[in-house]
Scaffold this active site. Structure first.
Site, mmCIF file in Angstrom:
data_model
loop_
_atom_site.group_PDB
_atom_site.id
_atom_site.type_symbol
_atom_site.label_atom_id
_atom_site.label_comp_id
_atom_site.label_asym_id
_atom_site.label_seq_id
_atom_site.Cartn_x
_atom_site.Cartn_y
_atom_site.Cartn_z
ATOM 1 N N PRO A 112 1.343 8.512 1.538
ATOM 2 C CA PRO A 112 1.862 8.818 2.879
ATOM 3 C C PRO A 112 2.805 7.715 3.335
ATOM 4 C CG PRO A 112 -0.378 7.969 3.035
ATOM 5 C CD PRO A 112 -0.067 8.091 1.574
ATOM 6 N N CYS A 233 -2.874 1.042 8.101
ATOM 7 C CA CYS A 233 -1.595 0.678 8.716
ATOM 8 C C CYS A 233 -1.779 -0.514 9.652
ATOM 9 C CB CYS A 233 -1.022 1.858 9.486
ATOM 10 S SG CYS A 233 0.556 1.480 10.299
ATOM 11 N N LYS A 272 -7.800 6.094 3.412
ATOM 12 C CA LYS A 272 -6.944 5.117 2.733
ATOM 13 C C LYS A 272 -7.092 3.793 3.469
ATOM 14 C CE LYS A 272 -2.250 4.420 0.968
ATOM 15 N NZ LYS A 272 -1.885 3.134 1.589
#
Length: 564
Positions: A112, A233, A272
């Site tokens: 992604p 992130c 993730k």
């Protein structure tokens, strides 16, 4: 912008193979193989999963060889047997864990990536052999507030920001965008090709709250094959909302999101993450085990910690130790991610870590044909005596190295990408951004840069690309000769209101590539403006004198998420 297909056009072999591969009936395949004329539009029910969307393909590629710019660009698709069987398997009858094992074990995945992992790059990666693709991270509230549209013209499922959420001034500006005529209908958050991406698509949610995650996941679950939670992130806009890497320091909340989704969904749920410690594997192992205990069906681990810059090497030594220890006790698929720039890297990390699959991000932007495998790749390492940091800095010059004959030229890869952009009506600014990322080694690890060839056959430069203001400009710069034809239906032109499309509103500033240091000094370390302010500008019409293309990473207008 649309590229008309005339009877004089010729579709290259790579495109014929691409559509032949997905045609479901033998009659359709025979018609594709034998024709020297335009194939008539195949009228099929778009909602019948046993059939293809209508395709209008020009024939007899053998009558005219592709130009030199595409001579080495024919994508190698997954073998018909493996890929077709994957697409035809009914995952819905499997348990979530069985479906996850089917999707993630022995997988090679497109990661992604914000702005990049949209339909053109995802479908291009699949055409080169990726077994699974992720959407870019999409925030829960954005998806929940979107409209689901069956786009009969493009043969896609679109999730679109409702037009009424924009101010009248912004609507007027979008309607006046002649280079992107679909923009008047609103921003496209997510566009899915239900045929090409069948059994191969994971939606990644940016979320920090289980109830919001469930609402977003429920909205799209019928169109995807699994839900992934972004827990890695490190960007300020994500962390400040309790999303991304903020979850790494809040195990209870991270596990609550996973368990809530698993209780309510019948498809795989994954996460993730990043390494939690630069050297000690224990914190990462404990976090992963907590997620698995909460029901996670697969885990991807990126080999960097929060704070690591992209130009530093991924921490393979710690990553390998984490995965090795996890595989001793856990049976769910474990995927590794970070600096896999060659097939040699992929084979080495598989052998040393015993991981179940790999995920490619920037290496796929550098050359997406990296997904192409050799005839019989050996995963047994012969270099255990070489420390991993040394292996990472080695010039892999063999068959699986930086100049592997398996790879297509980077020029042809860009051309293929632009053909997919035309096919899926990508926004020209977003297409330009991705092409610039393909050409840029700025975010590659410094030890890898000497081995990355950044030259292009016709001398294209980032400066040249940044001057482009439309897809047409990009097509001319890259000498793109062929396009992937749009599917057609008998009703597509009869009622424009039922053929609803939108435009992908991903914006950035050219200085992001041309003068990056100055850009960061003006915009802050992350290089993005405050997302709430940007959303307010779009929805309230404030700062209307500032063009949308001057706003970096503007999300669709959504409600402000409170800090947690």
């Amino acid at each position: 912008m649309r590229f008309p297909i005339s009877d004089a056009d010729v579709i290259p072999e790579c495109i014929l193979i691409y559509y032949h591969h997905h045609l479901s009936s033998s009659n359709q395949r025979r018609e594709l193989e034998c024709g020297t004329k335009r194939i008539k539009a195949i009228q099929l029910d778009m909602e019948d999963s046993d059939h293809e969307p209508p395709v209008d393909v020009l024939q007899d590629a053998s009558s005219s060889a592709p130009p030199s710019s595409l001579q080495n660009s024919m994508p190698s698709l997954p073998s018909s047997s493996s890929s077709s069987s994957t697409s035809n398997i009914d995952l819905s009858i499997m348990s979530p864990q069985d479906a996850a094992n089917h999707l993630f074990k022995n997988s090679e995945i497109l990661a992604p990536m914000v702005r990049a992992s949209t339909t053109p790059l995802r479908t291009l990666a699949l055409s080169h052999g990726a077994s699974l693709v992720y959407t870019e991270e999409l925030v829960d509230r954005s998806i929940s507030a979107s409209e689901r549209i069956v786009n009969t013209e493009l043969g896609t499922i679109d999730y679109r920001v409702p037009k009424h959420t924009y101010s009248l001034k912004v609507q007027k500006r979008m309607a006046a965008d002649k280079d992107n005529p679909d923009s008047e209908n609103g921003a496209i958050l997510l566009r899915i090709d239900p045929i090409v991406e069948r059994n191969k698509l994971i939606y990644q949610i940016g979320t920090g709250e289980s109830n919001l995650a469930l609402e977003a996941a429920t909205k799209v679950i019928s169109d995807v094959n699994g839900i992934d939670i972004n827990m890695g992130c490190p960007k300020k806009f994500s962390v400040s909302g309790g999303m991304g890497s903020a979850l790494l320091s809040d195990t209870k909340r991270a596990c609550d999101i996973i368990s809530t989704l698993r209780r309510n969904l019948s498809k795989p749920v994954s996460a993730k993450i990043r390494l939690l410690d630069p050297e000690d594997p224990r914190p990462t192992i404990d976090f992963v085990k907590a997620l698995i205990s909460s029901g996670a069906n697969a885990i991807t681990i990126h080999g960097r910690i929060v704070g690591d810059e992209s130009h530093t090497m991924a921490r393979w030594t710690t990553l390998v130790e984490v995965v090795r220890q996890l595989k001793q006790t856990e049976s769910v698929p474990i995927i590794v991610n970070g600096d896999l720039y060659t097939r040699a890297d992929i084979l080495e990390i598989k052998s040393r870590s015993l991981c179940d699959g790999v995920m490619l991000a920037r290496p796929a932007l550098y050359n997406v044909s990296l997904f192409r495998k050799g005839e019989a790749e050996e995963t047994t390492s012969t270099t255990d005596e070489i420390p991993l940091p040394q292996f990472q800095s080695t010039d892999h010059s063999g068959y699986y190295g930086y100049n592997s004959p398996l790879l297509h030229s980077r020029t042809s890869v860009v051309q293929e990408y632009l053909a997919h952009c035309i096919r899926y009506r990508a926004h020209s600014k977003n297409a330009k951004y991705v092409v610039c990322e393909m050409m840029n080694s700025r975010r590659a690890p410094t030890n890898r840069v000497p081995y990355l060839n950044m030259q292009y056959e016709s001398g294209q430069t980032i400066a040249t690309v940044c001057k482009c203001r439309s897809l047409d400009d990009l097509v001319k710069v890259w000498d793109v000769k062929y396009t992937i034809p749009f599917p057609k239906t008998t009703t597509q032109a009869k009622n424009a209101e039922t053929t609803t499309t939108g435009i992908d509103l991903h914006n950035y500033d050219d200085r992001y590539f041309l003068d990056h240091d100055k850009f960061l000094s003006e915009r802050g370390k992350d290089g993005v403006v405050d997302t709430t302010a940007a959303s307010n500008m779009a929805s309230n019409g404030e700062g209307d004198e500032k063009k949308l293309e001057d706003v970096c990473d503007v999300p669709p207008p959504v409600l402000k998420r409170p800090k947690l």
